[in-house]
Design a protein around this motif. Structure first.
Motif, PDB file in Angstrom:
ATOM      1  N   LYS A  56      14.430  -0.108   0.696  1.00 58.50           N
ATOM      2  CA  LYS A  56      14.011  -0.211  -0.696  1.00 58.50           C
ATOM      3  C   LYS A  56      14.138   1.135  -1.408  1.00 58.50           C
ATOM      4  O   LYS A  56      14.494   1.194  -2.596  1.00 58.50           O
ATOM      5  N   SER A  57      13.885   2.232  -0.695  1.00 55.46           N
ATOM      6  CA  SER A  57      13.934   3.571  -1.293  1.00 55.46           C
ATOM      7  C   SER A  57      15.300   4.219  -1.184  1.00 55.46           C
ATOM      8  O   SER A  57      15.467   5.375  -1.577  1.00 55.46           O
ATOM      9  N   ASN A  58      16.273   3.500  -0.596  1.00 55.48           N
ATOM     10  CA  ASN A  58      17.645   4.008  -0.448  1.00 55.48           C
ATOM     11  C   ASN A  58      17.681   5.319   0.342  1.00 55.48           C
ATOM     12  O   ASN A  58      18.411   6.251  -0.005  1.00 55.48           O
ATOM     13  N   LEU A  59      16.877   5.393   1.394  1.00 53.78           N
ATOM     14  CA  LEU A  59      16.898   6.588   2.231  1.00 53.78           C
ATOM     15  C   LEU A  59      18.175   6.645   3.050  1.00 53.78           C
ATOM     16  O   LEU A  59      18.719   5.618   3.471  1.00 53.78           O
ATOM     17  N   THR A  69       0.834  -1.214   0.000  1.00 57.55           N
ATOM     18  CA  THR A  69       0.000   0.000   0.000  1.00 57.55           C
ATOM     19  C   THR A  69       0.862   1.255   0.000  1.00 57.55           C
ATOM     20  O   THR A  69       0.587   2.219  -0.741  1.00 57.55           O
ATOM     21  N   ILE A  70       1.913   1.265   0.830  1.00 60.76           N
ATOM     22  CA  ILE A  70       2.821   2.419   0.859  1.00 60.76           C
ATOM     23  C   ILE A  70       3.454   2.615  -0.511  1.00 60.76           C
ATOM     24  O   ILE A  70       3.579   3.741  -1.019  1.00 60.76           O
ATOM     25  N   ASP A  71       3.831   1.534  -1.142  1.00 62.96           N
ATOM     26  CA  ASP A  71       4.441   1.606  -2.469  1.00 62.96           C
ATOM     27  C   ASP A  71       3.473   2.225  -3.474  1.00 62.96           C
ATOM     28  O   ASP A  71       3.872   3.047  -4.311  1.00 62.96           O
ATOM     29  N   GLU A  72       2.206   1.834  -3.401  1.00 59.71           N
ATOM     30  CA  GLU A  72       1.204   2.387  -4.313  1.00 59.71           C
ATOM     31  C   GLU A  72       1.017   3.883  -4.086  1.00 59.71           C
ATOM     32  O   GLU A  72       0.939   4.680  -5.038  1.00 59.71           O
ATOM     33  N   VAL A  73       0.960   4.306  -2.817  1.00 58.97           N
ATOM     34  CA  VAL A  73       0.808   5.733  -2.495  1.00 58.97           C
ATOM     35  C   VAL A  73       2.023   6.513  -2.970  1.00 58.97           C
ATOM     36  O   VAL A  73       1.899   7.616  -3.536  1.00 58.97           O
ATOM     37  N   VAL A  74       3.217   5.970  -2.759  1.00 58.24           N
ATOM     38  CA  VAL A  74       4.446   6.642  -3.201  1.00 58.24           C
ATOM     39  C   VAL A  74       4.442   6.808  -4.719  1.00 58.24           C
ATOM     40  O   VAL A  74       4.783   7.878  -5.249  1.00 58.24           O
ATOM     41  N   ASN A  75       4.077   5.762  -5.451  1.00 57.10           N
ATOM     42  CA  ASN A  75       4.048   5.834  -6.914  1.00 57.10           C
ATOM     43  C   ASN A  75       3.082   6.908  -7.399  1.00 57.10           C
ATOM     44  O   ASN A  75       3.378   7.638  -8.352  1.00 57.10           O
ATOM     45  N   ASN A 120      11.791  11.663  -1.684  1.00 57.52           N
ATOM     46  CA  ASN A 120      10.917  12.621  -1.005  1.00 57.52           C
ATOM     47  C   ASN A 120       9.534  12.032  -0.763  1.00 57.52           C
ATOM     48  O   ASN A 120       8.963  12.163   0.333  1.00 57.52           O
ATOM     49  N   SER A 121       8.997  11.371  -1.772  1.00 55.24           N
ATOM     50  CA  SER A 121       7.666  10.775  -1.625  1.00 55.24           C
ATOM     51  C   SER A 121       7.674   9.661  -0.591  1.00 55.24           C
ATOM     52  O   SER A 121       6.730   9.503   0.193  1.00 55.24           O
ATOM     53  N   SER A 122       8.749   8.864  -0.580  1.00 53.35           N
ATOM     54  CA  SER A 122       8.850   7.782   0.402  1.00 53.35           C
ATOM     55  C   SER A 122       8.915   8.335   1.814  1.00 53.35           C
ATOM     56  O   SER A 122       8.260   7.825   2.729  1.00 53.35           O
ATOM     57  N   LEU A 123       9.699   9.398   1.993  1.00 52.41           N
ATOM     58  CA  LEU A 123       9.837  10.002   3.324  1.00 52.41           C
ATOM     59  C   LEU A 123       8.502  10.558   3.803  1.00 52.41           C
ATOM     60  O   LEU A 123       8.093  10.337   4.952  1.00 52.41           O
ATOM     61  N   MET A 124       7.790  11.268   2.921  1.00 52.65           N
ATOM     62  CA  MET A 124       6.499  11.852   3.298  1.00 52.65           C
ATOM     63  C   MET A 124       5.464  10.764   3.597  1.00 52.65           C
ATOM     64  O   MET A 124       4.734  10.835   4.590  1.00 52.65           O
ATOM     65  N   THR A 125       5.412   9.736   2.746  1.00 53.57           N
ATOM     66  CA  THR A 125       4.407   8.691   2.920  1.00 53.57           C
ATOM     67  C   THR A 125       4.681   7.856   4.167  1.00 53.57           C
ATOM     68  O   THR A 125       3.756   7.511   4.913  1.00 53.57           O
ATOM     69  N   LEU A 126       5.955   7.541   4.411  1.00 55.02           N
ATOM     70  CA  LEU A 126       6.292   6.791   5.623  1.00 55.02           C
ATOM     71  C   LEU A 126       5.943   7.595   6.874  1.00 55.02           C
ATOM     72  O   LEU A 126       5.463   7.048   7.876  1.00 55.02           O
ATOM     73  N   GLY A 127       6.206   8.902   6.820  1.00 54.50           N
ATOM     74  CA  GLY A 127       5.838   9.755   7.953  1.00 54.50           C
ATOM     75  C   GLY A 127       4.348   9.724   8.215  1.00 54.50           C
ATOM     76  O   GLY A 127       3.901   9.746   9.372  1.00 54.50           O
ATOM     77  N   GLN A 128       3.555   9.670   7.140  1.00 50.63           N
ATOM     78  CA  GLN A 128       2.099   9.582   7.286  1.00 50.63           C
ATOM     79  C   GLN A 128       1.676   8.218   7.834  1.00 50.63           C
ATOM     80  O   GLN A 128       0.866   8.129   8.766  1.00 50.63           O
TER      81      GLN A 128
END
Length: 873
Positions: A521-524, A442-448, A488-496
């Motif tokens: 996976k996102s290389n943060l 689900t997080i992956d879908e939101v990030v995409n 950026n999208s991964s960081l924002m979505t994970l924070g949510q």
């Protein structure tokens, strides 16, 4: 200057004079009504006859005519007295009232016009002065640029001339300011006299009207007394009439043939529906045509109808009516009127949620009613059952879009029982939430989706820039960076999703595994991962405090031995002595004095503080460790003024905003302190909020040197350098600690903040940066501020955490009943009139000290914070 400030008094003059006129008209009409009433009654009495034969009724009619004539005379007397005693006097008073009101108003208006002209003159001279100063400053600047001797001489002469012009402009400016002040005083005196005069005039008007009405009431009482006497006479005559025999004879002769007919009753629509259901018939089940042939309306699809009817039946009536789209339809129905039988519709809805079409419609309807998110407890339970049905279906055929909507809407809908209960609390036990892959997918879908939106926004912006023709704006728009957008999208979505998972998952293990796996996976970067993990821990509602390693009493004895050493028994006795006795012991010998002075200072400051004690003790605690001279630092600053040019204007603006209206703080002295600190401590510089730190010290001791070194020592002593650092490392740590303490001491508040995806970083920044000086200074609560700092100087950041918790505790009822915007508005507007709820009342410091935040709890939270850094950074 606008003169429309008199519009309200003028309007009220028209209103009040009109009111007097209306009252006068009322009395005149009242008089005329009574005169006409007297005439009508008199005429009626003259014409009153009866065709009945001699009997008790005809005797009554003859005598009642005489009584009616007497009543007519009473009305004539009342009208005459009303004219002579009230109406004429009221007309005379009205003319006098308008004259006095207008005269007082015109006098103040003249004073205002003079003040307006003086202010126009003041603005003219002020602008001339500012322009002259700009010219002088520019001339001096150009003089410094010249390197030729002759040009330097000419430039110097020019600068001198410009400064003379500026001085003349300044004199005119000061002169016009003095004139304005004089006229302002004249106007203010005139205004006060106007208010007093109008107040007395208005009071006199009301008194006059009251007395007039009292006279009218007396006349009315007299009139009604006489009327009652005549009524008593009539009543006696009425008692002599015997209607029973005549009525009986009338009934026998004329009414014997008229038989009664049964009356038809009204049957309500609701009663008809109930009767139909009792007969086993569903009115809505009939194939009745309900679409007008004149309107091209297509009936709603049955699936949509069933789901929509079911969800609307779960929304409380008041919330349903508040929906803008449903207002006209719902306001005409009662609570029992539903388009579909609730039980059968609910079961049909459950069946429809097994298919994708039903799920899609279900979430679309939820989106349309999201502004009606507050439900009753029964409705929330039923909505939870519908969500369970959807989740059961998703376990067989997982859909990340539906899963995301389930998570999102479960944080939106709630019921208020003893506290606010959210939908996610009902559905969190479902096994679908325990599957790590569901969350990651689900997080992956939101990030995409976020990446796609960011890409579209990038190209739209680039296209607009190209169309504008300004190619200089294309810097940074060469190519869309997919890697940067993904991070950026991964960081924002994970924070949510950290907040979502913290609320739904029973332990931290699954959310932590999801965050770590997706971050990898996102290389943060490691610092971003550490930030997310800390957010995850701070969002946890559970915090386990480890047991004490040693008993509380043993620990206290150990601390006492460390404090007093050889004088332990002596120190233990001090707590039983009064301040006066302790003071006398200071002079016994030097050794006693040296060991007891710190205790005496702390005892005096915290138990019975006054201004002199506070000034002395603060100076002792904040005694500088450095040997530099403050005046020498100021001289060095004057010689190197350009070194602080970046913050010079910022300091001036901050002081203007914070202490310009406080006569106890000299703005120039405060500016010197802050500029000198910024120059002296280049590694720290100036940060907004320091103005309140320096201002608080200045309110206690207005010595510049003390304030400078006191602020320097305060920042050093409590490690506030990192608080003002660009990476905000200290501030982030304070936020983390406060979040954990909120979870421990205020679980209901923590739950609401988590649900609204809020942390203390949203509101507590000014509290920590200014040590509450900004908030309490704005509320003029300096006494509370000083007491709070008294304890802070001895006990450190623990006091600030306690104060934060007390504020949130006092606002707990307000917070748990609000949503994100209202909570933010509440917590960032704790100054001014809002403090009518008395957050900072006399009990505030007592409540702060009674908050059970111990050093052991803080050490454990600190250890947790440090261990996370060691593991994940």
């Amino acid at each position: 200057m606008k003169s429309d400030i008199f519009e309200h008094p003028k309007s009220y003059l028209l209103h009040s004079s009109a009111s007097l006129s209306e009252i006068s008209i009322f009395f005149k009409r009242f008089k005329r009504i009574h005169e006409e009433m007297g005439l009508l009654i008199s005429d009626y009495a003259d014409d009153f006859e009866t065709s009945d034969k001699a009997n008790t009724l005809s005797a009554f009619i003859t005598n009642i005519a005489k009584i009616t004539k007497d009543v007519s005379n009473e009305y004539f007397k009342f009208a005459e007295n009303l004219e002579s005693q009230i109406a004429e006097a009221l007309e005379s008073y009205k003319d006098s009232y308008i004259h006095n009101f207008t005269q007082s108003l015109e006098k103040t208006r003249k004073a205002l016009r003079k003040l307006g002209k003086a202010r126009e003159n003041l603005n003219t001279h002020r602008n001339e002065y500012f322009k002259a100063m700009v010219k002088a400053e520019k001339a001096e600047f150009m003089q410094n640029l010249e390197d030729d001797t002759e040009r330097i001489e000419l430039a110097t002469r020019n600068t001198t001339e410009m400064k003379l012009c500026a001085e003349k402009a300044s004199e005119k400016y000061f002169g016009s300011l003095a004139e304005e002040k004089k006229l302002w005083n004249e106007y203010e005196n005139s205004r006060k006299l106007l208010i007093l005069s109008l107040h007395e005039s208005e009071e006199g008007r009301v008194v006059f009207v009251k007395k007039s009405l009292e006279k009218m009431v007396k006349l009315e009482k007299k009139l009604y007394h006489n009327l009652l006497e005549n009524v008593s006479k009539a009543n006696k005559l009425v008692s002599e009439i015997n209607p029973a025999q005549d009525a009986k004879e009338f009934e026998i002769n004329y009414l014997g043939g008229i038989n009664p007919i049964e009356k038809e009753g009204w049957i309500t629509y609701e009663a008809w529906r109930i009767s139909m259901k009792e007969l086993g018939q569903d009115p809505f089940g009939n194939e009745e045509e309900y679409i007008s042939s004149d309107i091209p309306y297509t009936p709603m699809h049955n699936t949509t109808y069933v789901i929509k009817s079911t969800l609307f039946s779960l929304i409380p009536k008041k919330r349903k009516i508040s929906m803008d789209s449903m207002l006209s339809e719902q306001s005409s129905f009662s609570d029992n009127e539903e388009g579909l039988d609730s039980n059968s519709g609910y079961q049909k809805c459950i069946e429809l949620l097994q298919i994708d079409e039903g799920k899609e419609i279900f979430f679309d309807v939820l989106e349309s009613v999201r502004h009606c998110s507050m439900m009753d407890d029964i409705g929330l339970q039923k909505l939870g059952e519908l969500f369970f049905t959807v989740m059961d279906s998703l376990e067989k055929d997982f859909n990340d879009t539906y899963f995301y909507k389930i998570v999102m809407y479960s944080h939106l809908f709630y019921a208020i029982t003893q506290s606010k209960k959210f939908l996610y609390e009902i559905i969190s036990s479902h096994s679908i939430f325990k599957n790590q892959n569901n969350w990651i997918q689900t997080i992956d879908e939101v990030v995409n989706k976020k990446i796609i939106m960011e890409n579209e926004q990038f190209h739209r912006t680039k296209k607009k820039i190209l169309q504008s023709g300004n190619k200089s704006l294309l810097n940074g728009f060469d190519k869309f960076s997919l890697e940067k957008a993904e991070k950026n999208s991964s960081l924002m979505t994970l924070g949510q999703f950290i907040f979502y998972m913290s609320n739904i998952c029973s332990s931290i293990d699954l959310p932590k595994a999801v965050v770590l796996e997706y971050s990898k996976k996102s290389n943060l970067e490691s610092d971003k991962i550490l930030h997310l993990i800390r957010e995850l821990y701070s969002a946890q509602s559970q915090i386990v405090i480890s047991p004490r390693e040693i008993s509380k009493s043993l620990k206290k004895r150990s601390q006492e031995r460390a404090q007093w050493g050889f004088f332990l028994h002596f120190g233990l006795c001090l707590q039983f002595l009064c301040r006066k006795d302790v003071l006398s012991l200071l002079f016994v010998c030097k050794s006693w004095n040296s060991i007891m002075v710190p205790y005496f200072q702390k005892f005096s400051l915290l138990k019975s503080p006054n201004f002199k004690i506070r000034k002395t003790v603060w100076a002792s605690i904040l005694r500088p460790t450095e040997k530099a001279n403050y005046n020498e630092i100021l001289e060095q600053l004057k010689a190197n003024k350009s070194s602080i040019k970046d913050v010079e204007n910022i300091i001036s603006m901050d002081i203007l905003r914070s202490y310009s209206n406080n006569p106890m703080v000299d703005s120039e002295s405060l500016k010197n302190i802050l500029q000198a600190y910024s120059f002296y401590r280049t590694d720290v510089g100036y940060c907004q909020g320091m103005n309140y730190i320096a201002g608080t010290l200045y309110l206690v001791n207005n010595d510049e040197s003390f304030c400078f070194w006191g602020m320097s020592e305060l920042i050093r002593k409590f490690k506030m350098e990192n608080l003002y650092a660009t990476d905000l490392s200290k501030l982030k740590y304070l936020f983390y600690v406060l979040d954990r303490l909120i979870a421990l001491f205020l679980p209901n508040v923590h739950k609401i903040l988590n649900t609204e995806m809020m942390t203390s970083a949203h509101f507590a920044s000014p509290w920590f940066l200014t040590l509450f000086a900004g908030l309490l200074n704005q509320n003029q609560k300096h006494d509370i501020l000083f007491k709070l700092w008294d304890h802070f100087l001895y006990y450190g950041w623990k006091i600030m955490f306690k104060a934060s918790l007390v504020i949130l505790k006092k606002l707990e009822t307000n917070i748990i009943s609000q949503r994100f915007e209202e909570i933010m508005s509440l917590l960032t507007s704790l100054h001014g009139s809002f403090c009518s709820i008395q957050i900072f009342d006399d009990s505030f410091i007592t409540e702060v000290l009674s908050m059970k935040v111990t050093n052991r709890i803080l050490r454990q939270i600190h250890s947790e914070y440090e261990s996370l850094e060691k593991i994940y950074k």
